[in-house]
Write a protein that holds these residues in place. Structure first.
Motif, PDB file in Angstrom:
ATOM      1  N   ARG A 232       2.524  -0.777 -11.489  1.00  0.00           N
ATOM      2  CA  ARG A 232       2.744  -0.518 -10.067  1.00  0.00           C
ATOM      3  C   ARG A 232       3.361  -1.736  -9.385  1.00  0.00           C
ATOM      4  O   ARG A 232       4.331  -1.618  -8.623  1.00  0.00           O
ATOM      5  CB  ARG A 232       1.423  -0.187  -9.368  1.00  0.00           C
TER       6      ARG A 232
ATOM      7  N   TYR B 146       0.853  -1.172   0.000  1.00  0.00           N
ATOM      8  CA  TYR B 146       0.000   0.000   0.000  1.00  0.00           C
ATOM      9  C   TYR B 146       0.892   1.226   0.000  1.00  0.00           C
ATOM     10  O   TYR B 146       1.858   1.294   0.717  1.00  0.00           O
ATOM     11  CB  TYR B 146      -0.853   0.054   1.260  1.00  0.00           C
TER      12      TYR B 146
ATOM     13  N   THR C 222      -1.264  -5.298  -6.738  1.00  0.00           N
ATOM     14  CA  THR C 222       0.107  -5.115  -6.269  1.00  0.00           C
ATOM     15  C   THR C 222       0.740  -6.442  -5.901  1.00  0.00           C
ATOM     16  O   THR C 222       1.857  -6.759  -6.319  1.00  0.00           O
ATOM     17  CB  THR C 222       0.140  -4.175  -5.054  1.00  0.00           C
TER      18      THR C 222
ATOM     19  N   THR D 231      -0.133   4.875  -7.450  1.00  0.00           N
ATOM     20  CA  THR D 231      -1.209   4.397  -6.586  1.00  0.00           C
ATOM     21  C   THR D 231      -2.276   5.472  -6.427  1.00  0.00           C
ATOM     22  O   THR D 231      -3.482   5.196  -6.478  1.00  0.00           O
ATOM     23  CB  THR D 231      -0.655   3.986  -5.211  1.00  0.00           C
TER      24      THR D 231
ATOM     25  N   SER E 212      -6.424  -2.276  -5.860  1.00  0.00           N
ATOM     26  CA  SER E 212      -5.008  -1.946  -5.998  1.00  0.00           C
ATOM     27  C   SER E 212      -4.145  -2.889  -5.166  1.00  0.00           C
ATOM     28  O   SER E 212      -3.067  -3.316  -5.603  1.00  0.00           O
ATOM     29  CB  SER E 212      -4.770  -0.497  -5.564  1.00  0.00           C
TER      30      SER E 212
END
Length: 320
Positions: free
Chosen positions: A107, A10, A216, A200, A212
């Motif tokens: 990402r 995160y 990831t 992000t 997300s």
């Protein structure tokens, strides 16, 4: 290191994590009740666990190819992500649906590469010097937010960014004859982590946080497997204990971090993520015999203060 810094995946404009300092999740809905004190405690605990995680990474990275260590770590992390996301509303079917698949995959690849570079830096430079340079990532976020997201960066933040880079020069001591090319590794990792954080924020405009989070972990695991599988080897029995510690720390720290950001705003918690630098320094000096050089201490203080100022200015701009 950022899974941070595996750090964990995160992140936003302000955080650590690589395996790096605890990364900050995408913006969550405002907490229903004010539990900031408890959230700060969780963030401090997260920073400590991330520091332990980096210690495990250094131990394993000295004995095995870093790409193998990161691959094992990401396999466990991806399993953790899938299990956590499956319990959310909509489950895995919702998590797979993203409006920006290319950016989400990018990402994941950037973060796993950042973690890989951090582990390599731990082995070559040690924990203390690596994290002292890596603390520049909030400054890089501020510097890149203009070209990447089209945000306006005022003269005050540009001044703080300049001062922060002076701190990096104090740490690296270019021209003194002691600077090594390896010293650029944590700076490259900080640059990647900053770019990951900005991307992000970009995808958070269209995808919820759990989407997300899923991409990831899964994209990173697939990417590192394509590279790391060629260096496959079984770990020695004792090293599976270190690997288990690494993976448990990774899952625990990310869970605590998520809980912290459910209780309080990122702007209130991010300064406490810097406590990871303190824990990393203690572990590096006491366990690995690293030397806490005066220029590293002075430079790190300059970088952290500049980073805190940019975070404060960003908060003022968002609330003003």
């Amino acid at each position: 290191m950022p899974d941070q810094h595996v750090r964990g995946p995160y992140s936003s404009s302000s955080a650590a994590g690589a395996s790096a300092p605890p990364p900050v999740p995408p913006r969550l809905p405002p907490p229903v009740t004010d539990r900031t004190g408890m959230a700060i405690g969780l963030m401090c605990a997260t920073a400590f666990i991330f520091a332990l995680q980096d210690g495990f990474s250094r131990v394993l990275g000295q004995a095995y190819p870093p790409v193998l260590v990161v691959m094992f770590r990401y396999w466990f992390f991806a399993a953790f992500v899938i299990a956590l996301v499956a319990r959310q509303p909509g489950g895995l079917k919702r998590a797979v649906r993203t409006k920006r698949p290319v950016t989400q995959i990018l990402r994941g690849v950037i973060l796993v590469l950042e973690v890989l570079i951090m582990v390599e830096a731990f082995v070559r430079l040690g924990l203390v010097e690596t994290h002292a340079v890596f603390t520049a990532y909030p400054l890089l976020v501020a510097a890149l937010s203009g070209p990447v997201l089209g945000e306006k960066v005022g003269w005050r933040r540009w001044t703080a960014i300049g001062i922060g880079f002076v701190g990096i020069l104090v740490i690296l001591q270019p021209g003194s004859g002691v600077m090594r090319i390896e010293a650029l590794l944590p700076f490259a990792a900080a640059l990647m982590f900053a770019l990951y954080g900005l991307l992000t924020r970009h995808v958070s405009r269209d995808d919820p946080p759990m989407v997300s989070f899923f991409w990831t972990g899964v994209a990173g695991a697939v990417a590192i497997t394509l590279v790391g599988i060629w260096d496959w080897q079984w770990l020695a029995p004792i090293d599976w204990i270190w690997m288990a510690g690494l993976c448990v720390c990774g899952m625990t720290s990310h869970y605590l971090m998520i809980r912290a950001y459910e209780m309080a705003e990122a702007s209130a918690l991010q300064p406490f993520a810097y406590t990871q630098l303190v824990w990393v320094s203690i572990i590096g000096v006491t366990i690995f015999g690293e030397v806490l050089r005066p220029n590293v201490v002075v430079g790190a203080v300059i970088v952290v203060m500049a980073g805190l100022f940019t975070l404060w200015r960003a908060r003022v701009k968002s609330t003003g």
